[in-house]
Design a protein around this motif. Structure first.
Motif: not given
Length: 667
Positions: A95-116
């Protein structure tokens, strides 16, 4: 957006338990070792093997996602982490890896969901809270970010990066006092935080004050991070603002020593050089800027100015034409062109441009300028407006400092290597090959395998992309082989395979005229022999390359651009005809389809090139070169998503430059 760094230390113990087979355990363990020592490219190859053997296991996908994340292949990391979570949704780190990847892709809302999701499994995790807060700031959820930072710093009051993150939040809310307080707190906790010094210096730059203390902060940041180019560029800006011309020039020189093609450093240095009339050096810097970015109007305007100073009026007009095309309402450009035309005795054009400049200048009020003399008004307006083009640049996001891994082998962050962007070259019939960094680079072709099995050739044939340098002893072997073929063919009935063998000797000896004659004799004897057409197409392509090199000489015949272009296209078309025949006779020969794609690419026929590469991939799904070249074309056509997907696949298959190109396209 601040780039997020994900660091994980992987235990070297077995990860799968009793369900995994021993061989898979061993392969993954070796991959983990490589990952731990930052051999990301190599580790991917081991995880590929594990995934192929046990595609139902989540852990190899997760580990491969970490390697891709470190190579800044965020799309690939997202895909692998998603697959790992599909197989095991309780794999917290995925979940953390995917959140970081999405955060770097600018998909921050999805990243927040993954971190949650991850925080549900491991509450109060410091890195998860920190990354979540950064993502919340990016999507302007300031209230949520404030709560997350409060929670983070309540649990971890000595976490210096937490204060720096909250300082960024304060800056986003334009609260510079709170930002400065948090930056100072971070430095109190960690006096070796280069990022904190950079942020404090940037705060001073943005506020336009206290440049001396900002220089001191950048001095300290540079001491901590002496190889970070952007720090020198921004310190040069500050030094210039403090009238330290020589200090600024020294910083630009050093920055360009670290990164010779940095466009900001080149442009800024050119401005300083123009101030002391070092016009030749300024022009050289501006030429390099425009080689890197032909659409840089600011650099083009300054180059026009420098060319005017050097009396290069025609060349200056060529530059100022492009400025006018981009900014037709800018009077200074029309005024400059009128001056250049006047110097060239083009008086009618000069008068027309001058009148246009006057008309535009009247619409731009300037305080303190008398309009009694129209000539003075135009000149002064031009000078005032020119300041828009003559400003030194600073570098955005210079606080994104990462630890370096400076190794020129395949280890570490290969995406940071200064590689020239080139497509993968032709696959060719050869007697020799060298493995690339991650293994062999030869491809199976049934006809080649059958020919080798028949033992009718004097040397073993391969289809390869990397041919080694041949030393004199090997040349002697092939000269002797040619002599043996000559003797044999003079006393025996000729066979196509004999001409193929001698042609390959000639190719090895770089005697392409004789190689071409032998390939054609082989085709005459056996018109349905695909390897003969393959060899002739390959020779034609090599001869075209040599011809191109020769025509680089201005005294060579056919030097004019039109003639060279016509000859080149004709040679490529002939080679393409041969490869068309190869795939007609042997439609499952994947390297021939790849070479067809390369020829179409050189001819500028991107649609046909994509079709050919796609066919090669269909026949040989592990042909990383085809994914790389197809991804390159997709990017040229503006299809970024398809391009990044192909480059990610190419990198996964060991094509090292793919990650470098992904990074360039992501910046």
């Amino acid at each position: 957006m601040q780039r997020i760094i994900f660091v994980i230390y992987i235990a070297l113990a077995a990860a799968f338990g009793t369900a995994a087979q021993v061989n898979t355990d061993q392969v993954v363990r070796i991959g983990q070792n490589a990952l731990y020592f930052e051999d990301y490219m190599l580790s991917i190859q081991y995880f590929n093997q594990a995934i192929q053997a046990k595609p139902h296991l989540a852990y190899p996908y997760f580990l491969r996602s970490i390697a891709k994340l470190n190579l800044e292949d965020y799309e690939g990391a997202d895909a692998d982490a998603s697959k790992a979570l599909e197989l095991n949704p309780y794999l917290t780190d995925a979940w953390e890896v995917r959140g970081v990847a999405r955060q770097n892709l600018g998909r921050n809302a999805e990243a927040v969901d993954d971190y949650d999701h991850a925080l549900e499994l491991v509450p109060r995790n410091r890195q998860l809270l920190f990354n979540k807060a950064l993502a919340q700031v990016e999507i302007e959820r300031y209230s949520g970010a404030d709560s997350t930072y409060s929670e983070l710093l309540r649990y971890y009051p000595n976490f210096d990066n937490g204060y720096l993150g909250r300082a960024q939040l304060s800056l986003a809310k334009t609260d510079t006092i709170a930002a400065r307080t948090d930056i100072d707190k971070a430095l109190q906790l960690n006096s070796k935080s280069a990022t904190a010094y950079v942020m404090r210096a940037e705060l001073a730059i943005k506020q336009g004050q206290d440049y001396e203390s900002a220089v001191k902060d950048l001095d300290e940041a540079i001491r901590l991070q002496p190889k970070y180019t952007n720090l020198y560029i921004n310190r040069a800006f500050l030094r210039y603002a403090l009238n330290d011309y020589f200090g600024a020039m020294a910083d630009y020189d050093y920055a360009l020593g670290l990164e010779p093609y940095n466009p900001t450093a080149l442009f800024n240095r050119s401005l300083l050089l123009t101030e002391v009339n070092a016009n030749d050096r300024a022009l050289a810097d501006l030429d390099r800027v425009l080689e890197l970015d032909a659409d840089n109007i600011q650099a083009r305007y300054i180059r026009a100015t420098v060319r005017g100073k050097k009396g290069m009026y025609s060349e200056g007009i060529a530059d100022i034409d492009k400025v006018i095309e981009q900014f037709p309402e800018y009077p200074g450009a029309w005024f400059m062109r009128s001056q250049f035309n006047r110097q060239l005795k083009q008086n009618q054009r000069a008068e027309r441009d001058y009148n246009k400049a006057m008309a535009l200048a009247k619409a731009i009020p300037l305080d303190g300028v008398s309009v009694a003399d129209p000539a003075t008004t135009v000149a002064d307006v031009a000078e005032a407006e020119a300041q828009k083009f003559n400003k030194l640049l600073t570098v955005e996001n210079s606080a994104e400092i990462q630890e370096e891994y400076n190794n020129q082998a395949i280890r570490g962050k290969v995406q940071d290597r200064n590689l020239q962007v080139e497509t993968s070259p032709m696959m060719e019939l050869a007697y020799y090959s060298v493995p690339d960094e991650l293994g062999e680079n030869t491809y199976y072709v049934k006809e080649v395998d059958d020919l080798n099995s028949s033992r009718q050739l004097r040397f073993r044939m391969v289809v390869a992309t990397n041919e080694p340098l041949i030393d004199e002893s090997i040349f002697d072997n092939h000269r002797q082989s040619v002599a043996n073929y000559n003797s044999y063919l003079s006393s025996h009935r000729p066979r196509a395979v004999d001409y193929i063998g001698r042609a390959m000797d000639f190719v090895t000896l770089r005697d392409y005229d004789n190689a071409m004659r032998d390939a054609e004799r082989a085709i005459e004897l056996t018109p349905d022999y695909p390897l003969a057409y393959y060899l002739r197409g390959q020779i034609r392509h090599r001869m075209m390359r040599i011809s191109e090199s020769d025509n680089g000489d201005e005294n060579a015949p056919g030097h004019d651009v039109a003639s060279r272009g016509t000859l080149r296209r004709a040679a490529l078309a002939e080679a393409l005809t041969d490869f068309d025949k190869v795939v007609q006779l042997s439609p499952r020969m994947a390297p021939a389809w790849f070479d067809k794609g390369n020829l179409h690419l050189e001819l500028g026929d991107y649609t046909s090139a994509i079709a050919a590469y796609s066919k090669a991939i269909e026949l040989a799904p592990n042909m990383g070169q085809a994914y790389y070249n197809r991804g390159y074309i997709y990017l040229k056509l503006g299809n970024r998503r398809a391009g990044i997907a192909d480059l990610s696949k190419a990198g996964e298959m060991g094509i090292l430059p793919a990650y470098n190109l992904i990074k360039r396209m992501s910046n």
